[in-house]
Write a protein that holds these residues in place. Structure first.
Motif, PDB file in Angstrom:
ATOM      1  N   UNK A   1      44.615  41.544  55.180  1.00 18.75           N
ATOM      2  CA  UNK A   1      43.535  41.368  56.147  1.00 18.75           C
ATOM      3  C   UNK A   1      42.178  41.227  55.469  1.00 18.75           C
ATOM      4  N   UNK A   2      41.977  41.941  54.376  1.00 22.11           N
ATOM      5  CA  UNK A   2      40.708  41.848  53.643  1.00 22.11           C
ATOM      6  C   UNK A   2      40.525  40.468  53.050  1.00 22.11           C
ATOM      7  N   UNK A   3      41.579  39.942  52.432  1.00 19.72           N
ATOM      8  CA  UNK A   3      41.490  38.608  51.830  1.00 19.72           C
ATOM      9  C   UNK A   3      41.369  37.546  52.913  1.00 19.72           C
ATOM     10  N   UNK A   4      42.071  37.733  54.013  1.00 18.59           N
ATOM     11  CA  UNK A   4      41.977  36.773  55.122  1.00 18.59           C
ATOM     12  C   UNK A   4      40.551  36.711  55.668  1.00 18.59           C
ATOM     13  N   UNK A   5      39.933  37.866  55.838  1.00 19.76           N
ATOM     14  CA  UNK A   5      38.557  37.911  56.351  1.00 19.76           C
ATOM     15  C   UNK A   5      37.594  37.236  55.380  1.00 19.76           C
TER      16      UNK A   5
END
Length: 387
Positions: A23-27
């Motif tokens: 989720x961090x990389x996606x954001x």
């Protein structure tokens, strides 16, 4: 409506940490990269120097390595990060893969303690960039035929030759260069400001345009013996690095496929043809269903290989199977999505043809589809068919 991840209950297979990293990389990809990537692709440019410290701050550079400022995450966590980066663009994931899985892995696995301390912390932070010089103009799938030479001259080494299709090559601070010596193939760390070293950026590409690709030239490059990677002996050393990069592609290519499918579903729901949404036609739904199944199967295989790798038992032929499957499925999905988008699919307003063009390269680099077929063929039959 469900996503492919929901259809295959992917989240139920992930740990809390894996979901958090994903989720961090996606954001980061959605907020920092996606608004600009179409312009980078159209311009044939990529701000590697500008983005590297930001990627380093997130811990994405050499993230699967231990110590020396590296994050030390699991193989599966690294794979999920690659998937999210390539969902934006293959060029972004390529930059991270070359930095971490090729250049930094070569130093981490085969370098001296002094070399590790000199290069790895700054590379992990994104303050220094690396590249990996193996492929040559006449030797891609057969790296054992390389012509780049390193000869001893007193206590020094002198390198002559050229390398082709080198990601990050013209912006790198250090090049990991593989060369033939009297003792066999060896690896060398070449600071790119060394006299005799040159890098020419390659243009007019129709694929991986949001990526820096260069041709390296080595003309009497003189290096001290401590520039040699002491633990790298033979062709197995660079091939070991390539296996790490291939693993990232197993996940990464599926990110591109997912982005194509998501964009296409949204388009089909809002595009009206003969007075009803394109998504309401049976042929469209059949295409979407088939693509969702292929993507889901790819995700399950990637996660399975990640678990095997984390347990310490993944074999090269298993990585080959994953790379072959993911790239084949991804490029087929991208091409099929383009048919649903019609003429809109050829524009940069939508990601599908950009991904399809990129995947033409991903299908080929780190071992062509045909090479991986032969790797699997040898594993299945016990007979080599490379020659």
């Amino acid at each position: 409506m469900v996503t492919v991840e929901e259809l295959f209950a992917i989240d139920s297979l992930l740990t809390d940490t894996e979901r958090q990293i994903r989720d961090t990389v996606r954001l980061f990809g959605e907020q920092r990269l996606r608004p600009h990537v179409a312009d980078w692709f159209e311009a044939g440019a990529f701000p590697a120097r500008e983005l590297a410290p930001e990627l380093g701050k997130l811990g994405l550079l050499g993230m699967h390595l231990e110590g020396y400022g590296c994050a030390g995450v699991t193989a599966t966590e690294y794979g999920l990060a690659c998937l999210e980066l390539e969902a934006v663009d293959s060029g972004v994931r390529s930059m991270v893969s070359v930095q971490g899985s090729l250049a930094m892995t070569a130093i981490h696995k085969y370098g001296s303690e002094e070399q590790k301390r000199r290069w790895l912390p700054e590379m992990a932070a994104g303050n220094l960039l690396g590249c990996f010089g193996l492929t040559e103009p006449d030797f891609g799938s057969n790296p054992g035929g390389m012509r780049t030479r390193a000869r001893r001259d007193g206590s020094d080494w002198v390198l002559d030759g050229s390398k082709m299709w080198i990601t990050n090559g013209s912006v790198a601070d250090v090049a990991v260069v593989w060369a033939r010596t009297e003792e066999g193939i060896r690896g060398f760390l070449v600071p790119t400001d060394t006299p005799g070293f040159g890098a020419r950026e390659m243009h007019r590409k129709l694929s991986l345009r949001a990526s820096i690709t260069a041709e390296l030239s080595l003309d009497g490059v003189r290096l001290p013996d401590d520039a040699r990677l002491p633990e790298a002996t033979g062709l197995a050393a660079p091939l070991g690095c390539l296996s790490e990069a291939r693993f990232g592609i197993v996940f990464g290519a599926l990110g591109a496929a997912r982005d194509c499918l998501n964009a296409t579903v949204e388009y089909a729901r809002t595009r009206e043809v003969f007075d009803k949404p394109l998504a309401a036609y049976q042929l469209t739904q059949a295409k979407l269903a088939d693509m969702a199944v292929e993507l889901g199967k790819g995700l399950l295989l990637a996660l399975h290989l990640g678990r095997i790798k984390d347990a310490g038992g993944v074999r090269p032929e298993q990585v080959s199977a994953g790379k072959l499957n993911s790239t084949r499925a991804a490029i087929a999905i991208a091409r099929e999505c383009r048919t649903i988008l019609g003429a809109n699919g050829i524009t940069l307003e939508y990601p599908v043809l950009r991904h399809a063009n990129n995947l033409e390269s991903v299908l080929t680099y780190e071992g062509t589809a045909e090479v991986h077929q032969l790797v699997l063929g040898e594993a299945l039959t016990g007979s080599k068919a490379f020659r």
